[in-house]
Design a protein around this motif. Structure first.
Motif, short mmCIF file in Angstrom:
data_model
loop_
_atom_site.label_atom_id
_atom_site.label_comp_id
_atom_site.label_asym_id
_atom_site.label_seq_id
_atom_site.Cartn_x
_atom_site.Cartn_y
_atom_site.Cartn_z
N ILE A 15 0.84 -1.20 0.00
CA ILE A 15 0.00 0.00 0.00
C ILE A 15 0.88 1.24 0.00
CG2 ILE A 15 -1.75 1.29 1.29
CD1 ILE A 15 -2.74 -1.40 2.40
N TYR A 16 1.96 1.22 0.80
CA TYR A 16 2.92 2.33 0.79
C TYR A 16 3.39 2.59 -0.65
CZ TYR A 16 3.92 2.47 5.89
OH TYR A 16 3.86 2.63 7.25
N VAL A 17 3.73 1.51 -1.33
CA VAL A 17 4.29 1.62 -2.68
C VAL A 17 3.28 2.27 -3.63
CG1 VAL A 17 5.01 0.27 -4.69
CG2 VAL A 17 5.97 -0.25 -2.44
N ASP A 18 2.03 1.88 -3.54
CA ASP A 18 1.00 2.49 -4.39
C ASP A 18 0.88 3.98 -4.11
OD1 ASP A 18 0.41 0.09 -5.64
OD2 ASP A 18 -1.24 -0.41 -4.27
N ASN A 19 0.95 4.36 -2.83
CA ASN A 19 0.88 5.78 -2.49
C ASN A 19 2.10 6.55 -3.00
OD1 ASN A 19 -1.59 5.55 -1.13
ND2 ASN A 19 -0.60 5.01 0.80
N ILE A 20 3.25 5.90 -2.97
CA ILE A 20 4.48 6.54 -3.47
C ILE A 20 4.38 6.73 -4.99
CG2 ILE A 20 6.95 6.20 -3.82
CD1 ILE A 20 7.02 4.82 -1.07
N VAL A 21 3.87 5.74 -5.69
CA VAL A 21 3.69 5.87 -7.14
C VAL A 21 2.83 7.08 -7.46
CG1 VAL A 21 2.63 4.84 -9.19
CG2 VAL A 21 4.04 3.43 -7.67
N GLU A 22 1.75 7.24 -6.72
CA GLU A 22 0.86 8.38 -6.96
C GLU A 22 1.57 9.70 -6.71
OE1 GLU A 22 -3.44 10.14 -5.33
OE2 GLU A 22 -2.82 8.07 -4.85
N ALA A 23 2.35 9.77 -5.61
CA ALA A 23 3.06 11.01 -5.28
C ALA A 23 4.14 11.32 -6.31
CB ALA A 23 3.67 10.90 -3.88
N PHE A 24 4.87 10.29 -6.73
CA PHE A 24 5.93 10.49 -7.72
C PHE A 24 5.35 10.87 -9.09
CE2 PHE A 24 9.43 7.66 -5.64
CZ PHE A 24 9.48 8.54 -4.58
#
Length: 313
Positions: A151-160
């Motif tokens: 879930i962290y990774v998905d949120n990071i993808v969105e932010a990046f």
């Protein structure tokens, strides 16, 4: 004439080929300029601690420069930002924090900065702390679950992708490959611990940092203190841990790398449990240490827990 004509045609073809190649290379250089930026030219993403920095690097690939505010080995809970930290944050393009009350210092730290930031634990279902002064507050150590880190990774993808839309596809591809590795760690933990007797399915640690990992592996969590604030155990806390270990015949107990294991050694001396080893939570190690990346941290912890509780070497 035919021969002369042939030579002219050959020269023409060669010239056209050379021009075409030059134009192609020029076009590639132009379209790939962003990929060939030096480290100093890349957008800067600042994370609050080293674990988040490594997770973010796996998503960023070569497109962003990832830095951590805290250094290797630092205790994150009570960290006090320096003037240098604030200066670094002011010049960042994006700041990532864990949230869930982990970085108590973070709000004041970024309050006056005009820098976008993302809380990467967003959408994680929290587990509340059930003891001490922190009762009812979410346990912030959600990254100790490989499932949560997906879930962290998905949120990071969105932010990046918001920060750097041109490379959004690359971020998504990097994320999917990394999530496969996270899933493998989770699957191994669950499989290896599945044969433990019910009463021994317990994870006893110094800090209550393993609620999410214990949930993933269907283990009962027991800790001496809830959060590494004072890092001192009371006699009542140690007694409670001793009684739990005796009652459940827990084969092994553990402590974290950023605190003293002296309180847990008292539990070992008073019971038949062995000291199962040191677990890593809040910080990675140096590059030549045991856990220089998050994947190595979570693999180290899961293997240490598996070997100590099951007796497998």
């Amino acid at each position: 004439m035919p021969s002369s004509h042939f030579k002219l045609t050959t020269r023409s073809i060669t010239l056209l080929s050379t021009i075409a190649t030059a134009l192609l290379l020029t076009g590639c250089a132009s379209s790939g300029a962003k990929d060939n930026l030096s480290q100093e030219e890349k957008p800067v993403v600042l994370t609050t601690f080293t674990v988040l920095a490594d997770i973010a690097e796996n998503v960023a690939g070569d497109h962003l420069r990832i830095e951590s505010i805290t250094k290797v080995g630092a205790e994150i809970h009570g960290y006090e930002p320096t003037p240098g930290d604030i200066k670094k944050a002011a010049s960042a393009d994006l700041i990532l924090d864990n949230g869930m009350n982990l970085e108590a210092w973070f709000g004041q730290f970024v309050g006056g900065l005009n820098v976008p930031h993302a809380v990467i634990s967003d959408k994680v279902v929290p587990i509340d702390i059930s003891e001490d002064a922190y009762t009812g507050k979410p346990n912030p150590h959600a990254w100790m679950s490989p499932l949560n880190v997906q879930i962290y990774v998905d949120n990071i993808v969105e932010a990046f992708s918001d920060l750097d839309p041109a490379n959004s596809v690359a971020y998504s591809q990097n994320a999917e490959a990394y999530k496969d590795q996270l899933q493998n760690v989770h699957d191994e933990l669950v499989t290896e611990l599945s044969h433990l007797p019910p009463n021994q399915r317990a994870l006893v640690t110094c800090e209550g940092a393993f609620s999410y990992l214990a949930r993933d592996a269907t283990l009962t969590e027991k800790y001496i203190w809830a959060v590494n604030a004072e890092q001192q155990a009371t006699p009542q806390q140690i007694t409670s841990a001793i009684e739990f270990v005796k009652k459940n015949q827990v084969p092994a107990v553990f402590c974290e790398s950023t605190v003293s294991d002296a309180p847990m050694q008292q539990v070992v001396e008073a019971t038949d449990a062995k000291y199962g080893g040191t677990l890593y939570v809040d910080s990675l190690s140096e590059s030549n240490g045991p856990v220089p990346t998050y994947l190595e941290l979570i693999r180290h912890d899961t293997q240490t827990i598996i070997q100590a509780l099951t007796g497998k070497n």
